[in-house]
Design a protein around this motif. Structure first.
Motif, PDB file in Angstrom:
ATOM      1  N   ILE A 254       0.847  -1.208   0.000  1.00  0.00           N
ATOM      2  CA  ILE A 254       0.000   0.000   0.000  1.00  0.00           C
ATOM      3  C   ILE A 254       0.878   1.252   0.000  1.00  0.00           C
ATOM      4  N   ALA A 255       1.960   1.201   0.757  1.00  0.00           N
ATOM      5  CA  ALA A 255       2.824   2.382   0.861  1.00  0.00           C
ATOM      6  C   ALA A 255       3.694   2.585  -0.373  1.00  0.00           C
ATOM      7  N   SER A 256       3.703   1.593  -1.273  1.00  0.00           N
ATOM      8  CA  SER A 256       4.640   1.668  -2.407  1.00  0.00           C
ATOM      9  C   SER A 256       4.203   2.642  -3.485  1.00  0.00           C
ATOM     10  N   GLY A 257       2.927   2.996  -3.484  1.00  0.00           N
ATOM     11  CA  GLY A 257       2.430   3.877  -4.543  1.00  0.00           C
ATOM     12  C   GLY A 257       1.836   3.108  -5.714  1.00  0.00           C
ATOM     13  N   ILE A 258       2.046   1.812  -5.756  1.00  0.00           N
ATOM     14  CA  ILE A 258       1.387   0.991  -6.776  1.00  0.00           C
ATOM     15  C   ILE A 258       0.065   0.521  -6.184  1.00  0.00           C
ATOM     16  N   VAL A 259      -1.008   0.796  -6.890  1.00  0.00           N
ATOM     17  CA  VAL A 259      -2.323   0.386  -6.367  1.00  0.00           C
ATOM     18  C   VAL A 259      -2.766  -0.869  -7.098  1.00  0.00           C
TER      19      VAL A 259
ATOM     20  N   ALA B 133      -0.115 -18.376   5.292  1.00  0.00           N
ATOM     21  CA  ALA B 133      -0.970 -17.382   4.625  1.00  0.00           C
ATOM     22  C   ALA B 133      -0.549 -17.263   3.165  1.00  0.00           C
ATOM     23  N   VAL B 134      -1.521 -16.969   2.318  1.00  0.00           N
ATOM     24  CA  VAL B 134      -1.195 -16.594   0.937  1.00  0.00           C
ATOM     25  C   VAL B 134      -1.798 -15.234   0.642  1.00  0.00           C
ATOM     26  N   LEU B 135      -1.086 -14.506  -0.210  1.00  0.00           N
ATOM     27  CA  LEU B 135      -1.601 -13.222  -0.709  1.00  0.00           C
ATOM     28  C   LEU B 135      -1.835 -13.367  -2.200  1.00  0.00           C
ATOM     29  N   LEU B 136      -2.997 -12.895  -2.626  1.00  0.00           N
ATOM     30  CA  LEU B 136      -3.318 -12.866  -4.046  1.00  0.00           C
ATOM     31  C   LEU B 136      -3.276 -11.396  -4.454  1.00  0.00           C
ATOM     32  N   VAL B 137      -2.362 -11.063  -5.342  1.00  0.00           N
ATOM     33  CA  VAL B 137      -2.184  -9.669  -5.749  1.00  0.00           C
ATOM     34  C   VAL B 137      -2.471  -9.571  -7.236  1.00  0.00           C
ATOM     35  N   GLU B 138      -3.427  -8.735  -7.586  1.00  0.00           N
ATOM     36  CA  GLU B 138      -3.729  -8.569  -9.004  1.00  0.00           C
ATOM     37  C   GLU B 138      -3.398  -7.148  -9.435  1.00  0.00           C
ATOM     38  N   LEU B 139      -2.691  -7.052 -10.560  1.00  0.00           N
ATOM     39  CA  LEU B 139      -2.339  -5.749 -11.127  1.00  0.00           C
ATOM     40  C   LEU B 139      -2.975  -5.653 -12.499  1.00  0.00           C
ATOM     41  N   ASP B 140      -3.447  -4.475 -12.843  1.00  0.00           N
ATOM     42  CA  ASP B 140      -3.949  -4.305 -14.201  1.00  0.00           C
ATOM     43  C   ASP B 140      -3.487  -2.966 -14.751  1.00  0.00           C
ATOM     44  N   GLY B 141      -3.531  -2.849 -16.068  1.00  0.00           N
ATOM     45  CA  GLY B 141      -3.064  -1.609 -16.693  1.00  0.00           C
ATOM     46  C   GLY B 141      -3.261  -1.631 -18.181  1.00  0.00           C
ATOM     47  N   ALA B 142      -2.721  -0.595 -18.817  1.00  0.00           N
ATOM     48  CA  ALA B 142      -2.979  -0.383 -20.237  1.00  0.00           C
ATOM     49  C   ALA B 142      -2.165  -1.315 -21.133  1.00  0.00           C
ATOM     50  N   THR B 143      -0.963  -1.683 -20.686  1.00  0.00           N
ATOM     51  CA  THR B 143      -0.127  -2.529 -21.559  1.00  0.00           C
ATOM     52  C   THR B 143       0.530  -3.653 -20.751  1.00  0.00           C
ATOM     53  N   ASP B 144       0.958  -4.682 -21.479  1.00  0.00           N
ATOM     54  CA  ASP B 144       1.644  -5.796 -20.826  1.00  0.00           C
ATOM     55  C   ASP B 144       2.949  -5.328 -20.184  1.00  0.00           C
ATOM     56  N   ASP B 145       3.649  -4.407 -20.880  1.00  0.00           N
ATOM     57  CA  ASP B 145       4.928  -3.924 -20.345  1.00  0.00           C
ATOM     58  C   ASP B 145       4.725  -3.238 -18.997  1.00  0.00           C
ATOM     59  N   GLN B 146       3.707  -2.392 -18.927  1.00  0.00           N
ATOM     60  CA  GLN B 146       3.435  -1.669 -17.675  1.00  0.00           C
ATOM     61  C   GLN B 146       3.136  -2.645 -16.544  1.00  0.00           C
ATOM     62  N   VAL B 147       2.250  -3.573 -16.827  1.00  0.00           N
ATOM     63  CA  VAL B 147       1.823  -4.499 -15.776  1.00  0.00           C
ATOM     64  C   VAL B 147       2.972  -5.429 -15.370  1.00  0.00           C
ATOM     65  N   ALA B 148       3.782  -5.809 -16.351  1.00  0.00           N
ATOM     66  CA  ALA B 148       4.931  -6.672 -16.032  1.00  0.00           C
ATOM     67  C   ALA B 148       5.915  -5.919 -15.131  1.00  0.00           C
ATOM     68  N   ALA B 149       6.142  -4.645 -15.438  1.00  0.00           N
ATOM     69  CA  ALA B 149       7.081  -3.857 -14.635  1.00  0.00           C
ATOM     70  C   ALA B 149       6.555  -3.677 -13.211  1.00  0.00           C
ATOM     71  N   GLU B 150       5.269  -3.373 -13.098  1.00  0.00           N
ATOM     72  CA  GLU B 150       4.698  -3.206 -11.755  1.00  0.00           C
ATOM     73  C   GLU B 150       4.679  -4.538 -11.006  1.00  0.00           C
ATOM     74  N   GLY B 151       4.416  -5.608 -11.745  1.00  0.00           N
ATOM     75  CA  GLY B 151       4.425  -6.928 -11.129  1.00  0.00           C
ATOM     76  C   GLY B 151       5.806  -7.282 -10.598  1.00  0.00           C
ATOM     77  N   ALA B 152       6.823  -6.937 -11.385  1.00  0.00           N
ATOM     78  CA  ALA B 152       8.194  -7.224 -10.947  1.00  0.00           C
ATOM     79  C   ALA B 152       8.517  -6.427  -9.681  1.00  0.00           C
ATOM     80  N   ALA B 153       8.080  -5.178  -9.642  1.00  0.00           N
ATOM     81  CA  ALA B 153       8.332  -4.340  -8.455  1.00  0.00           C
ATOM     82  C   ALA B 153       7.638  -4.922  -7.226  1.00  0.00           C
ATOM     83  N   ILE B 154       6.409  -5.370  -7.408  1.00  0.00           N
ATOM     84  CA  ILE B 154       5.660  -5.957  -6.279  1.00  0.00           C
ATOM     85  C   ILE B 154       6.326  -7.269  -5.829  1.00  0.00           C
ATOM     86  N   GLU B 155       6.803  -8.034  -6.796  1.00  0.00           N
ATOM     87  CA  GLU B 155       7.439  -9.304  -6.468  1.00  0.00           C
ATOM     88  C   GLU B 155       8.673  -9.067  -5.591  1.00  0.00           C
ATOM     89  N   VAL B 156       9.478  -8.089  -5.978  1.00  0.00           N
ATOM     90  CA  VAL B 156      10.661  -7.751  -5.181  1.00  0.00           C
ATOM     91  C   VAL B 156      10.242  -7.346  -3.774  1.00  0.00           C
TER      92      VAL B 156
END
Lengths: 476, 399
Positions: free
Chosen positions: A241-246, A276-299
């Motif tokens: 939540i604090a990361s700025g990625i919603v 516990a498991v967390l299910l995190v879903e990201l969406d966006g306009a392009t695959d590149d955007q979502v992949a980049a945000e996904g990578a950031a969340i994964e880290v």
């Protein structure tokens, strides 16, 4: 006081005998909603098929000062659609038409009995969807969603029902019809749409609902992270939540839920040794955007203690991961004859401590509690399994529920995030609101419903507003 | 009641240290330091039937001349709760919007509301529900408000909502208070849901013919882009228009959105070198004219609505939020022309709110004019419920 034969006869004249239920066996099927701890048999059930019939019914009941309760699919979890034997239950499931879809202005007009998921299916061909997605979305109706201000996993990014309702046609408890809001979402005067949504059927019945539709995200990425303990998972939520990625959704399940889901037909491939498991879903306009945000969340997840993180490889795997989450309540039903699905909200940073407390409460009362919830919103759903035929266990469930509510309130939270107050949470209202604020709610109610006939006995704790109940409405 | 007696009664209620001054006209201006004393003033005013006005920072709307006392919340100007990790803040009504924004930025938090005007107060923004271009991506003011304290016309304090981001406990008094211009009570503090400070924030600008820009805006939406702002505006509607597209996301998100915008619209977009100043200037523009109107319009009806505004109201600063659809117009405060426009707009089902106008004009026009059938009665009942003696001087409907 039981309903008079005259009222029953008048109802039959409006909708025909076919759509009136008065036999005790028929009424029994309407004695509960999805709250297993409450039961009430209505005086009569009527199933109107048109808005004009709804208007005529309410005018009739207003004339005779007969209480009424609106009901959709009966999936509510707070007893909000329960009616006493002096009341008419108005089931709205026959008003199930999608009246208009306007893809250019991204809106749809529906009747209250339209099932939530059906709307998204109907507008998918235009690349649109209806965002609020309660777990019961394959059954619950949009009228019920409006009454309860329903939420769902994807409300983290897109908001709850009240953020998506633009205009309402409402039959007020005196039988008059008003239109609130506008198709642009701009209020026409004070925000009466915002006030009506979530009023739990106590301000009238919505007969036409105009909702906003959103474009289907072109790209979606769903991640599954697993943890050794709940506390670590809770801290990872705060970090995201604090990361700025919603994220579009950020859901958590504990070990109890993981086990029962994986043992059910809804098995999703969650690691059964995880706490516990967390299910995190990201969406966006392009695959590149979502992949980049996904990578950031994964880290970020790995840095905050996740054992592993994996992304759904295709749409089928994504659907499977979500099925496990959305059907978790059904799967939990296998662990006991009955299941209380509690609902409370806490500050997100308080999740680890509150989850610890819930575990301790369950242990103290000798109960099994599974947590599956909207972690990104801090919206908890402790699920307590029990057998209603066991009075001792039933009592322990009530005590544990109350203790959980008190823990959530003490953490700075509230008693319901999306299920509503209904009859179940009335007892806690004085714990979160002072007498003046509750009195203000009673005044609101009176402004809409002088006679107090719309869904009486819900939301407002009567004893906290004694002055008002003595001075005004017959029913509260 | 004599001025001296009113002052004496007020002094007894608020104590010796609270400023009571003579304001414009005959009104006594009192600046309570907390919500309890605000409620006590209102309780006394209700008992005495004193007409009460409320003023914010004085930069948006004018003080009501026919109020006997005016409550100035400027002494209530603190952040009383801030949790940067949970992204929730409670700010008092008298706090300057710019101060709140600065405080939040220090903690890495951000409130995506960009109200029109300058030096607005928190209470004013929420009471008037005046969102700016960010409404496109983040919603109206009401979508950010989690809780509020409302001092009613009979001196009760309603502590509505909560400090968590999701809450359906009880009726939504917060929604009633937001955007109602103080018709149901005086807001003393507001709790907002925040966002983390954006990682990337870029603004693209194109200039040209109004309808060509509008078509480009629709094309951007159809491509599935979700801009933070998609604003079409002009200082002079007969001249060139500007389409401002604000993109807020991660670096990758903004880049993706830029590509989408470029692919959707055949327009020579320029990247604004100083987007913050551009949007700040945009917000200040409407103060150059005496009256500001807000019109709700579904997106595809914007061309017709803009034509109607030009025809009925004449020239003025015009800014359209393309999605979800709203127009803010600022121009001459001509009561007759505004009435005619409102009449025509009502036929098209476009709600019109007079956000600001000279006081005597506003008294005739009312913020909301006339309501739809049956709604006026409901609003009347609600006002009576929270202000039984009608002490709040709020011209919510036309005279």
């Amino acid at each position: 006081m039981p309903l008079s034969p005259q009222v029953r006869a008048a109802l039959v004249r409006i909708v025909s005998d076919r759509w009136v239920r008065a036999a005790s066996a028929q009424l029994e099927t309407f004695a509960r909603d999805a709250l297993p701890t409450a039961r009430s048999i209505p005086g009569i059930v009527v199933l109107p098929g048109t808005r004009d019939e709804v208007i005529r019914i309410i005018r009739l009941l207003a004339h005779h000062e007969v209480p009424f309760v609106a009901r959709g699919a009966g999936t509510g979890l707070s007893g909000g659609a329960l009616a006493n034997n002096d009341a008419v239950l108005i089931a709205l499931t026959r008003l199930n038409r999608i009246l208009e879809v306007d893809p250019q202005n991204r809106l749809a007009v529906v009747e209250p009995g339209v099932v939530n998921a059906r709307l998204s299916e109907a507008v998918a061909e235009f690349g649109l969807l209806y965002a609020p997605d309660p777990s019961s979305q394959t059954a619950c109706t949009l009228g019920g969603n409006v009454a309860e201000n329903a939420g769902g996993p994807h409300c983290l990014k897109y908001g709850v029902t009240s953020n998506h309702v633009l205009e309402l046609e409402v039959v007020l408890p005196d039988g008059s019809v008003v239109t609130l809001g506008s198709r642009s979402g701009e209020p026409w005067g004070p925000d009466l749409v915002g006030l009506f949504v979530g009023s739990e059927g106590m301000f009238g019945i919505a007969t036409r609902i105009t909702v906003r539709l959103l474009p289907t995200p072109p790209s979606i990425r769903t991640l599954l992270a697993d943890f050794d303990d709940l506390t670590t998972a809770g801290r990872a939520v705060s970090a995201i939540i604090a990361s700025g990625i919603v994220p579009a959704a950020l859901e958590m399940m504990d070990q109890v839920c993981i086990e029962v889901v994986e043992a059910s037909i809804y098995a999703a491939g969650y690691p059964i040794d995880a706490a516990a498991v967390l299910l995190v879903e990201l969406d966006g306009a392009t695959d590149d955007q979502v992949a980049a945000e996904g990578a950031a969340i994964e880290v970020l997840l790995m840095r905050h203690g996740a054992r592993s993180v994996r992304a759904a490889s295709d749409a089928a795997e994504r659907a499977r991961l979500w099925q496990g989450r959305k059907k978790a309540f059904g799967a939990l039903g296998r662990m006991s004859p009955d299941l209380v699905v509690q609902d409370a909200v806490v500050p997100r940073s308080a999740l680890p401590e509150v989850l610890d407390s819930i575990r301790a409460i369950a242990s103290h009362h000798g109960l099994r509690v599974g947590n599956v919830f909207h972690a990104g919103d801090g919206n908890l759903h402790p699920n307590i399994g029990f057998d209603r035929e066991n009075p001792d266990e039933f009592e322990r469930v009530e005590q544990a529920s109350a203790a959980i509510m008190q823990v959530c309130i003490a953490a700075g939270g509230t008693i319901t995030g999306e299920h509503g107050v209904g009859v179940d949470k009335r007892r806690y209202m004085t714990d979160v609101f002072d007498a003046d604020t509750l009195d203000g709610m009673a005044r609101l109610r009176q402004a809409f419903d002088v006679a107090g006939i719309a869904n009486p006995g819900k939301v407002i704790p009567t004893h906290a507003c004694r002055e008002w109940t003595q001075g005004a409405g017959r029913h509260v | 009641m004599s001025d001296a007696r009113v002052q004496q009664r007020l002094r007894a209620v608020v104590g010796a240290s609270v400023p009571i001054e003579h304001g414009p006209g005959d009104a006594l201006v009192v600046s309570p330091p907390d919500d309890h004393r605000t409620a006590a003033i209102l309780e006394t005013a209700s008992a005495e039937r004193w007409p009460v006005g409320v003023r914010g920072a004085g930069t948006w709307s004018s003080q009501q001349p026919n109020a006997l006392i005016t409550i100035d919340p400027s002494e209530m100007a603190d952040v009383t709760y801030l949790d940067p990790s949970d992204l929730v803040v409670t700010a008092q009504a008298g706090m300057q919007w710019s101060s709140l924004r600065a405080t939040l930025a220090e903690h890495g938090a951000w409130l995506p509301i960009d109200p029109p005007g300058e030096r607005r107060s928190v209470g004013s923004v929420v009471a008037t529900g005046t969102a700016g271009p960010l409404r496109c991506g983040y919603g109206a003011v009401r979508d950010h408000v989690l809780g509020a304290t409302l001092a009613t016309g009979d001196g009760k304090l309603m502590r509505a909502g909560s400090k968590v981001v999701k809450n359906v406990a009880g009726f939504d008094l917060v929604k009633l208070a937001t955007g109602s211009f103080g018709a149901f009570g005086l807001i003393t503090d507001v709790t907002f849901r925040l966002r983390a400070v954006p990682r990337a924030d870029a603004t693209l600008v194109a200039r040209g013919n109004r309808d060509r820009l509008l078509q480009a805006a629709f094309a951007i939406l159809e491509r599935g882009a979700n801009p933070a702002a998609l604003e079409l505006y002009a200082d002079d509607p007969d001249d060139d228009w500007i389409l401002g597209v604000r993109l807020i996301a991660t670096d990758e998100g903004v880049q993706a959105a830029r590509d989408t915008v470029a692919g959707a619209a055949d327009l020579p977009f320029e990247r604004a070198t100083d987007g913050a100043t551009l949007w700040r200037d945009h917000a200040a523009h409407c103060l150059e004219h005496p009256a500001t109107l807000r019109v709700g319009v579904p997106p595809r009806a914007l061309p017709a609505a803009l034509d109607l505004i030009r025809h009925d109201l004449g020239p003025g600063w015009t800014s359209a939020t393309v999605f979800p659809g709203a127009i803010r117009w600022s121009g001459a405060s001509d009561v007759d022309r505004i009435k005619v426009f409102r009449h025509h707009a009502a036929h098209q089902e476009f709600p019109v709110t007079v956000e600001r106008a000279p006081v005597d004009n506003l008294a005739v026009l009312g913020h909301f004019g006339a309501y739809r059938e049956g709604v006026g009665r409901l609003i009347g009942s609600l006002r009576t419920a929270f202000d039984p003696h009608g002490i709040f001087v709020v011209p919510e409907r036309a005279a």
